[in-house]
Design a protein around this motif. Structure first.
Motif, PDB file in Angstrom:
ATOM      1  N   LEU A  74       0.852  -1.186   0.000  1.00  0.00           N
ATOM      2  CA  LEU A  74       0.000   0.000   0.000  1.00  0.00           C
ATOM      3  C   LEU A  74       0.890   1.238   0.000  1.00  0.00           C
ATOM      4  O   LEU A  74       1.705   1.427   0.897  1.00  0.00           O
ATOM      5  CB  LEU A  74      -0.909   0.029   1.243  1.00  0.00           C
ATOM      6  N   SER A  75       0.699   2.088  -1.026  1.00  0.00           N
ATOM      7  CA  SER A  75       1.558   3.257  -1.149  1.00  0.00           C
ATOM      8  C   SER A  75       0.840   4.333  -1.946  1.00  0.00           C
ATOM      9  O   SER A  75      -0.007   4.029  -2.790  1.00  0.00           O
ATOM     10  CB  SER A  75       2.867   2.867  -1.862  1.00  0.00           C
ATOM     11  N   SER A  76       1.173   5.571  -1.690  1.00  0.00           N
ATOM     12  CA  SER A  76       0.604   6.680  -2.446  1.00  0.00           C
ATOM     13  C   SER A  76       1.361   6.815  -3.759  1.00  0.00           C
ATOM     14  O   SER A  76       2.513   7.237  -3.776  1.00  0.00           O
ATOM     15  CB  SER A  76       0.694   7.979  -1.629  1.00  0.00           C
ATOM     16  N   GLY A  77       0.704   6.454  -4.854  1.00  0.00           N
ATOM     17  CA  GLY A  77       1.362   6.477  -6.156  1.00  0.00           C
ATOM     18  C   GLY A  77       1.156   7.771  -6.908  1.00  0.00           C
ATOM     19  O   GLY A  77       2.092   8.500  -7.199  1.00  0.00           O
ATOM     20  N   GLY A  78      -0.101   8.094  -7.219  1.00  0.00           N
ATOM     21  CA  GLY A  78      -0.389   9.240  -8.073  1.00  0.00           C
ATOM     22  C   GLY A  78      -0.055  10.576  -7.456  1.00  0.00           C
ATOM     23  O   GLY A  78       0.547  11.440  -8.103  1.00  0.00           O
ATOM     24  N   LEU A  79      -0.442  10.778  -6.202  1.00  0.00           N
ATOM     25  CA  LEU A  79      -0.201  12.074  -5.563  1.00  0.00           C
ATOM     26  C   LEU A  79       1.167  12.130  -4.900  1.00  0.00           C
ATOM     27  O   LEU A  79       1.731  13.202  -4.741  1.00  0.00           O
ATOM     28  CB  LEU A  79      -1.298  12.377  -4.537  1.00  0.00           C
ATOM     29  N   GLY A  80       1.711  10.986  -4.526  1.00  0.00           N
ATOM     30  CA  GLY A  80       3.016  10.964  -3.868  1.00  0.00           C
ATOM     31  C   GLY A  80       2.989  11.712  -2.545  1.00  0.00           C
ATOM     32  O   GLY A  80       3.757  12.647  -2.322  1.00  0.00           O
ATOM     33  N   THR A  81       2.124  11.253  -1.622  1.00  0.00           N
ATOM     34  CA  THR A  81       1.841  11.995  -0.401  1.00  0.00           C
ATOM     35  C   THR A  81       2.752  11.591   0.743  1.00  0.00           C
ATOM     36  O   THR A  81       2.582  10.523   1.352  1.00  0.00           O
ATOM     37  CB  THR A  81       0.365  11.779   0.012  1.00  0.00           C
ATOM     38  N   MET A  82       3.741  12.418   1.048  1.00  0.00           N
ATOM     39  CA  MET A  82       4.502  12.203   2.279  1.00  0.00           C
ATOM     40  C   MET A  82       3.549  12.381   3.470  1.00  0.00           C
ATOM     41  O   MET A  82       2.705  13.261   3.475  1.00  0.00           O
ATOM     42  CB  MET A  82       5.647  13.209   2.386  1.00  0.00           C
ATOM     43  N   GLY A  83       3.674  11.503   4.464  1.00  0.00           N
ATOM     44  CA  GLY A  83       2.770  11.534   5.603  1.00  0.00           C
ATOM     45  C   GLY A  83       1.587  10.595   5.449  1.00  0.00           C
ATOM     46  O   GLY A  83       0.786  10.439   6.366  1.00  0.00           O
ATOM     47  N   PHE A  84       1.467   9.946   4.296  1.00  0.00           N
ATOM     48  CA  PHE A  84       0.392   8.988   4.046  1.00  0.00           C
ATOM     49  C   PHE A  84       0.511   7.746   4.931  1.00  0.00           C
ATOM     50  O   PHE A  84      -0.481   7.190   5.395  1.00  0.00           O
ATOM     51  CB  PHE A  84       0.440   8.585   2.563  1.00  0.00           C
ATOM     52  N   GLY A  85       1.734   7.325   5.187  1.00  0.00           N
ATOM     53  CA  GLY A  85       1.992   5.992   5.699  1.00  0.00           C
ATOM     54  C   GLY A  85       1.423   5.664   7.058  1.00  0.00           C
ATOM     55  O   GLY A  85       0.836   4.598   7.250  1.00  0.00           O
ATOM     56  N   MET A  86       1.574   6.567   8.039  1.00  0.00           N
ATOM     57  CA  MET A  86       1.162   6.225   9.400  1.00  0.00           C
ATOM     58  C   MET A  86      -0.344   6.008   9.473  1.00  0.00           C
ATOM     59  O   MET A  86      -0.823   5.029  10.051  1.00  0.00           O
ATOM     60  CB  MET A  86       1.612   7.334  10.365  1.00  0.00           C
ATOM     61  N   GLY A  87      -1.120   6.913   8.888  1.00  0.00           N
ATOM     62  CA  GLY A  87      -2.567   6.741   8.880  1.00  0.00           C
ATOM     63  C   GLY A  87      -2.980   5.502   8.108  1.00  0.00           C
ATOM     64  O   GLY A  87      -3.837   4.728   8.549  1.00  0.00           O
ATOM     65  N   ALA A  88      -2.370   5.295   6.937  1.00  0.00           N
ATOM     66  CA  ALA A  88      -2.720   4.139   6.105  1.00  0.00           C
ATOM     67  C   ALA A  88      -2.395   2.830   6.811  1.00  0.00           C
ATOM     68  O   ALA A  88      -3.155   1.855   6.701  1.00  0.00           O
ATOM     69  CB  ALA A  88      -1.988   4.218   4.767  1.00  0.00           C
ATOM     70  N   ALA A  89      -1.287   2.789   7.539  1.00  0.00           N
ATOM     71  CA  ALA A  89      -0.917   1.575   8.282  1.00  0.00           C
ATOM     72  C   ALA A  89      -1.945   1.276   9.372  1.00  0.00           C
ATOM     73  O   ALA A  89      -2.309   0.114   9.598  1.00  0.00           O
ATOM     74  CB  ALA A  89       0.475   1.743   8.889  1.00  0.00           C
ATOM     75  N   ILE A  90      -2.419   2.321  10.036  1.00  0.00           N
ATOM     76  CA  ILE A  90      -3.457   2.145  11.056  1.00  0.00           C
ATOM     77  C   ILE A  90      -4.718   1.565  10.421  1.00  0.00           C
ATOM     78  O   ILE A  90      -5.299   0.595  10.921  1.00  0.00           O
ATOM     79  CB  ILE A  90      -3.745   3.494  11.751  1.00  0.00           C
ATOM     80  N   GLY A  91      -5.153   2.164   9.303  1.00  0.00           N
ATOM     81  CA  GLY A  91      -6.353   1.679   8.628  1.00  0.00           C
ATOM     82  C   GLY A  91      -6.210   0.240   8.155  1.00  0.00           C
ATOM     83  O   GLY A  91      -7.139  -0.569   8.289  1.00  0.00           O
ATOM     84  N   ALA A  92      -5.034  -0.094   7.607  1.00  0.00           N
ATOM     85  CA  ALA A  92      -4.798  -1.454   7.129  1.00  0.00           C
ATOM     86  C   ALA A  92      -4.828  -2.456   8.275  1.00  0.00           C
ATOM     87  O   ALA A  92      -5.395  -3.548   8.144  1.00  0.00           O
ATOM     88  CB  ALA A  92      -3.461  -1.521   6.394  1.00  0.00           C
ATOM     89  N   GLN A  93      -4.233  -2.090   9.406  1.00  0.00           N
ATOM     90  CA  GLN A  93      -4.198  -3.010  10.546  1.00  0.00           C
ATOM     91  C   GLN A  93      -5.579  -3.205  11.154  1.00  0.00           C
ATOM     92  O   GLN A  93      -5.955  -4.313  11.547  1.00  0.00           O
ATOM     93  CB  GLN A  93      -3.225  -2.501  11.614  1.00  0.00           C
TER      94      GLN A  93
END
Length: 555
Positions: free
Chosen positions: A401-420
């Motif tokens: 899971l990664s921000s491809g199109g927008l390339g959003t730094m700061g995406f990861g922590m929130g996305a990891a929470i949602g995925a978990q």
């Protein structure tokens, strides 16, 4: 049954099997939060540290599960804090339903306290958005929003609800979610032309993207590749859509793709793009593939001929298209093309670097060894993102899971929470950089509060690595504002939030840290100290043909 608008909203979310909402309360959504309190046994609300974290968490939840993610924020700054997360989801075709409160209807348009036109602001970055001015339309609007978010090319839909609408009374009757329109129509004439062109070609290359994953078409892609004996290169968003150990897999394609994928794309006589959009980070110029015919299969008609003029374009559900295409294709061995593929793959092989040094390849390899096949890998954006894409090896959809199109730094922590939250039986690992992690590290408080066993691995090189790499290659080493020189101690910071934390300077230390981390049932952070001069290779210079590949030795 007559209930207020807030009750209608929550009951309708439950009707759509929503189990979790990520959000942050405020004045305009107090009625909604009151209804959430009453339904807390049916729907779980996770309060984040910042509304942007809510949007990214809903996004990560959607990417990991394949379901629609839901987030909620109040009016004004609460709503605008969601914008980056909405745009991230829009660029990567992620289905979200975003709910915002607004000031009461008589106050709209009067520059009232915490008023903003979030519908106008988000119009370019949503599939559709609504402002609900009549409580009698609320249930229908919510049901429609879920259908739009999940139908065709997926994406975010926003519903803005004035506060007085959440208080007004209306009739609620439980209803089933609206059925998605079946996307089973395929233009048979064009399908036959596609099949004929494939059957006539001797050197076919498949370029596949995120549409394979969102379209649940991984098995069909594998069947296609094996039947016509075609190499397959995946975009960043497509990783996991084709098994990385398969002999036909050539790796990622594009700016930081493998040499094998990029060369195959430029030497094939037929390129088949499936669920990909010819991004400028991959192939956005037909001159780069001038000797090849091009077929484009996509669910979105707007993508056909948008970035690259193609010879044949076919619009529809990718899974259905491939199912109907397969019987029309001849078995093809393409022995000379296969020999070329093996030659390129052999040249691409790299041995793992010195195991004593803590380098990116070792970090990614050891993460895979630690979580085995149970991992969902999330990244932020930058060098660490590309290293994780290149070195990990993904076998299944929805595991990267990664921000491809927008390339959003700061995406990861929130996305990891949602995925978990969405996949509690998997082990989510966030691979991030010190720059990206600094943008949304406040969401550590959410991971700790929810007791989520996310492992956070920071590739800490004390610089903004990807920007610095460009400054090295294209700006004569003028490192303007990319050497951070920050004094943040990420281990102490994580401990202050209530997480367990370690620091690793060597490969041996990292192995020990990861061994401990997988045994914890709560968040663990590992701060990995790496060399600031490490670069991501291969690399294609912006605007250059994808066959002009820079390797580290070229420096």
């Amino acid at each position: 049954m007559r209930v207020n608008g807030a009750e209608i909203l929550i009951r309708t979310l439950i009707d759509h099997d929503v189990k979790t909402i990520f959000g942050y309360p405020g004045g305009a959504v107090l009625n909604i939060y009151d209804a959430l309190y009453k339904h807390s046994e049916e729907i779980n609300h996770i309060i984040v540290a910042h509304e942007q974290g809510a949007a990214h968490a809903a996004d990560g939840y959607a990417r990991a599960t394949g379901k629609v993610g839901v987030c909620l924020a109040t009016s004004g700054p609460g709503a605008t804090n969601l914008v980056t997360g909405i745009a991230t989801a829009y660029m990567d075709s992620v289905p979200l339903v975003v709910i915002t409160g607004n000031v009461a209807k008589p106050l709209i348009g009067k520059d009232s306290f915490q008023e903003v036109d979030i519908v106008g602001i988000t119009m370019p970055i949503t599939k559709h958005n609504f402002i609900v001015r009549d409580v009698n339309e609320l249930q229908h609007t919510i049901r429609k929003a879920f259908r739009i978010a999940n139908e065709g090319r997926k994406g975010p839909v926003l519903i803005d609800i004035p506060k007085d609408v959440t208080a007004e009374m209306a009739e609620y009757v439980k209803k089933e979610p609206q059925k998605l329109k079946e996307s089973n129509d395929v233009d048979e004439e064009i399908l036959d032309q596609v099949a004929n062109l494939i059957n006539e070609s001797k050197q076919v290359f498949i370029y596949a993207g995120g549409g394979i994953i969102s379209g649940d078409a991984s098995e069909e892609l594998l069947a296609l590749a094996e039947k016509i004996n075609s190499p397959v290169g995946m975009t960043l968003m497509g990783l996991g859509g084709f098994p990385y150990k398969h002999p036909l897999f050539t790796g990622m394609i594009g700016m930081h793709g493998s040499r094998c994928s990029n060369i195959c794309a430029t030497q094939c006589d037929l390129l088949i793009a499936i669920g990909a959009r010819f991004s400028d980070r991959v192939i956005n110029n037909k001159n780069f593939i001038k000797n090849a015919k091009v077929i484009h299969l996509d669910i979105d008609e707007a993508e056909i001929n948008k970035n690259v003029r193609v010879d044949l374009g076919l619009v529809g559900n990718i899974k259905v298209i491939l199912e109907r295409l397969l019987p029309k294709l001849k078995e093809n061995r393409n022995e000379q093309w296969m020999a070329k593929l093996q030659e390129l793959k052999e040249a691409d092989k790299c041995t793992c670097e010195n195991k004593g040094e803590l380098n990116p390849q070792i970090i990614v390899t050891q993460i895979k060894e630690a979580v085995k096949e149970q991992g969902i890998i999330v990244t932020d954006v930058g060098q660490h993102q590309m290293w994780t894409a290149q070195y990990y090896g993904y076998d299944a959809p929805r595991t990267f899971l990664s921000s491809g199109g927008l390339g959003t730094m700061g995406f990861g922590m929130g996305a990891a929470i949602g995925a978990q939250v969405g996949m509690p039986n998997k082990r989510v690992v966030l691979v991030t950089g010190d720059g990206s992690f600094g943008m949304n590290c406040n969401e550590m408080v959410t991971a700790v509060s929810q007791n989520l066993p996310v492992i956070i691995v920071i590739m800490n090189n004390s610089v903004l690595g990807m920007v610095r790499q460009w400054q090295k290659l294209f700006y004569e080493e003028r490192y303007s504002s990319t050497t951070l020189n920050r004094k943040t101690d990420f281990v102490k910071l994580a401990e202050a939030y209530g997480a367990t934390a370690f620091r690793a300077y060597t490969a041996e230390e990292l192995q020990d840290c990861l061994g401990k981390a997988v045994d914890y049932n709560s968040p663990v952070l590992i701060d990995c100290v790496v060399d600031m001069d490490k670069k991501v290779f291969p690399m294609v210079a912006p605007g250059a043909p994808i066959s002009e590949i820079l390797l580290e030795k070229d420096l």
